[in-house]
Motif scaffolding. Structure first.
Motif, short mmCIF file in Angstrom:
data_model
loop_
_atom_site.label_atom_id
_atom_site.label_comp_id
_atom_site.label_asym_id
_atom_site.label_seq_id
_atom_site.Cartn_x
_atom_site.Cartn_y
_atom_site.Cartn_z
N ALA A 84 -15.64 2.61 3.48
CA ALA A 84 -16.36 3.01 2.28
C ALA A 84 -15.99 2.15 1.08
O ALA A 84 -16.56 2.32 -0.01
CB ALA A 84 -16.06 4.48 1.96
N LYS A 85 -15.04 1.24 1.26
CA LYS A 85 -14.51 0.42 0.17
C LYS A 85 -14.10 1.32 -1.01
O LYS A 85 -14.54 1.13 -2.16
CB LYS A 85 -15.52 -0.64 -0.27
N HIS A 86 -13.27 2.26 -0.69
CA HIS A 86 -12.87 3.27 -1.67
C HIS A 86 -11.39 3.57 -1.53
O HIS A 86 -10.85 3.66 -0.41
CB HIS A 86 -13.69 4.56 -1.42
N LEU A 87 -10.73 3.73 -2.68
CA LEU A 87 -9.36 4.22 -2.64
C LEU A 87 -9.19 5.30 -3.70
O LEU A 87 -9.97 5.38 -4.66
CB LEU A 87 -8.33 3.11 -2.82
N SER A 88 -8.20 6.12 -3.47
CA SER A 88 -7.94 7.20 -4.42
C SER A 88 -6.43 7.37 -4.58
O SER A 88 -5.65 7.07 -3.68
CB SER A 88 -8.58 8.50 -3.95
N GLU A 128 2.18 0.11 -24.78
CA GLU A 128 3.07 -0.44 -23.78
C GLU A 128 2.28 -1.26 -22.77
O GLU A 128 1.05 -1.13 -22.67
CB GLU A 128 3.82 0.67 -23.04
N GLY A 129 2.97 -2.10 -22.02
CA GLY A 129 2.31 -2.82 -20.96
C GLY A 129 2.13 -1.94 -19.74
O GLY A 129 2.80 -0.93 -19.59
N PRO A 130 1.19 -2.31 -18.86
CA PRO A 130 1.03 -1.55 -17.62
C PRO A 130 2.30 -1.62 -16.77
O PRO A 130 2.99 -2.63 -16.77
CB PRO A 130 -0.12 -2.27 -16.92
N THR A 131 2.57 -0.54 -16.06
CA THR A 131 3.70 -0.53 -15.13
C THR A 131 3.19 -0.17 -13.74
O THR A 131 2.33 0.69 -13.58
CB THR A 131 4.80 0.46 -15.56
N PHE A 132 3.74 -0.83 -12.77
CA PHE A 132 3.35 -0.63 -11.38
C PHE A 132 3.69 0.79 -10.93
O PHE A 132 4.79 1.30 -11.21
CB PHE A 132 4.07 -1.65 -10.49
N LEU A 133 2.77 1.42 -10.22
CA LEU A 133 2.99 2.79 -9.77
C LEU A 133 3.12 2.84 -8.25
O LEU A 133 4.12 3.29 -7.71
CB LEU A 133 1.84 3.67 -10.23
N ILE A 134 2.11 2.40 -7.55
CA ILE A 134 2.10 2.48 -6.10
C ILE A 134 1.05 1.51 -5.57
O ILE A 134 0.09 1.17 -6.28
CB ILE A 134 1.79 3.92 -5.63
N SER A 135 1.27 1.02 -4.34
CA SER A 135 0.31 0.10 -3.75
C SER A 135 0.06 0.44 -2.29
O SER A 135 0.78 1.26 -1.70
CB SER A 135 0.83 -1.34 -3.86
N ILE A 136 -0.94 -0.22 -1.74
CA ILE A 136 -1.24 -0.04 -0.32
C ILE A 136 -1.80 -1.35 0.23
O ILE A 136 -2.62 -2.01 -0.42
CB ILE A 136 -2.21 1.14 -0.09
N SER A 137 -1.33 -1.71 1.41
CA SER A 137 -1.87 -2.88 2.08
C SER A 137 -3.24 -2.54 2.68
O SER A 137 -3.50 -1.40 3.05
CB SER A 137 -0.91 -3.31 3.19
N ARG A 155 5.51 12.19 -5.65
CA ARG A 155 4.32 12.96 -6.00
C ARG A 155 3.02 12.15 -5.88
O ARG A 155 1.94 12.70 -6.07
CB ARG A 155 4.45 13.48 -7.42
N PHE A 156 3.15 10.87 -5.63
CA PHE A 156 1.99 9.97 -5.65
C PHE A 156 1.61 9.53 -4.23
O PHE A 156 2.47 9.10 -3.46
CB PHE A 156 2.28 8.74 -6.51
N THR A 157 0.34 9.65 -3.91
CA THR A 157 -0.17 9.19 -2.63
C THR A 157 -1.45 8.41 -2.87
O THR A 157 -2.32 8.85 -3.63
CB THR A 157 -0.48 10.37 -1.69
N VAL A 158 -1.55 7.25 -2.24
CA VAL A 158 -2.77 6.46 -2.32
C VAL A 158 -3.43 6.45 -0.94
O VAL A 158 -2.76 6.26 0.07
CB VAL A 158 -2.51 5.04 -2.86
N PHE A 159 -4.73 6.69 -0.93
CA PHE A 159 -5.53 6.68 0.29
C PHE A 159 -6.53 5.53 0.22
O PHE A 159 -7.15 5.31 -0.82
CB PHE A 159 -6.29 8.00 0.44
N LEU A 160 -6.68 4.82 1.34
CA LEU A 160 -7.63 3.72 1.40
C LEU A 160 -8.64 3.97 2.51
O LEU A 160 -8.26 4.20 3.66
CB LEU A 160 -6.89 2.40 1.65
#
Lengths: 111, 114
Positions: free
Chosen positions: A70-74, A42-51, A61-66
């Motif tokens: 540290a130029k790091h995200l999780s 399948e093609g990739p599907t968008f999950l979550i983003s952060i500015s 259930r999904f959380t993104v941390f920027l």
């Protein structure tokens, strides 16, 4: 020269526990950071983003941390479910010319 | 809604042959992209278009050509296929001027060059 790096090719997590996927970047001009999920054939599907001006974004259930210093995200997935088993791509954008992708992390949710 | 549709899904080519991967979207998106994904690697940008009649090179354009005569269609042409072009190709699109990065992808076209 990889601008977006995912250093873990795979990650195995027990169902119900937290999955943490990591990503590092080198270009401080990126505006948005995204996570895409990809199932086989399948093609990739968008999950979550952060500015780049925020440090956290949550969607169910999904959380993104920027962490810009540290130029790091999780990406945190809690609780992990069997349907979360997929390849997760970290990506970043800073202009019209699409996204810069990491190599992906294969997440395996064990029952 | 069909979204982004790619054809063919699978193709085997001989070295030196040419072919066109078709991509069409029904969301009236201005921006369209072609990526390739090699095993164990991330997606790499081949070409992109910001609207009908406008195309530009991405990171890995050599050996490929594109055209954008309509908003809906963005075909990718492979000239003189080489084994190094064996890959999975993804077409994607997005709306609007503000690039938040959210792309809509097709299901992919798996190409093998022998």
């Amino acid at each position: 020269d990889q601008q977006v790096k995912q250093n873990s090719p795979s990650l195995s997590v027990q169902e119900g526990r937290i999955s943490i996927l990591n990503c590092d970047y080198t270009n401080s001009m990126f505006d948005y950071f995204l996570w895409y999920k990809k199932y086989p054939a399948e093609g990739p599907t968008f999950l979550i983003s952060i500015s780049s001006i925020k440090d956290k974004n949550e969607d169910g259930r999904f959380t993104v941390f920027l962490n810009k210093s540290a130029k790091h995200l999780s990406l945190h997935i809690v609780p992990s479910q069997p349907g979360d088993s997929a390849v997760y791509f970290c990506a970043a954008t800073g202009g019209a010319d699409g996204l810069t992708f990491g190599k992906g992390t294969h997440l395996i949710i064990q029952p | 809604n069909a979204g982004v549709t790619q054809t063919p899904k699978f193709r085997i080519l001989k070295i030196g042959q040419s072919m066109t991967l078709q991509c069409t979207q029904d969301m009236n998106h201005n921006y369209m992209y072609w990526y390739r994904q090699d095993p164990g690697m991330g997606l790499k940008l081949i070409y992109y278009s910001v609207g009908a009649g406008i195309t530009d090179k991405g990171e890995v354009p050599n050996g490929y050509n594109v055209s954008r005569s309509t908003t809906e269609d963005f075909p990718l042409r492979l000239e003189l296929a080489a084994p190094s072009q064996t890959s999975v190709y993804f077409c994607a699109s997005r709306p609007g001027q503000l690039n938040t990065g959210e792309l809509f992808f097709g299901e992919g076209s798996r190409l093998t060059v022998l």
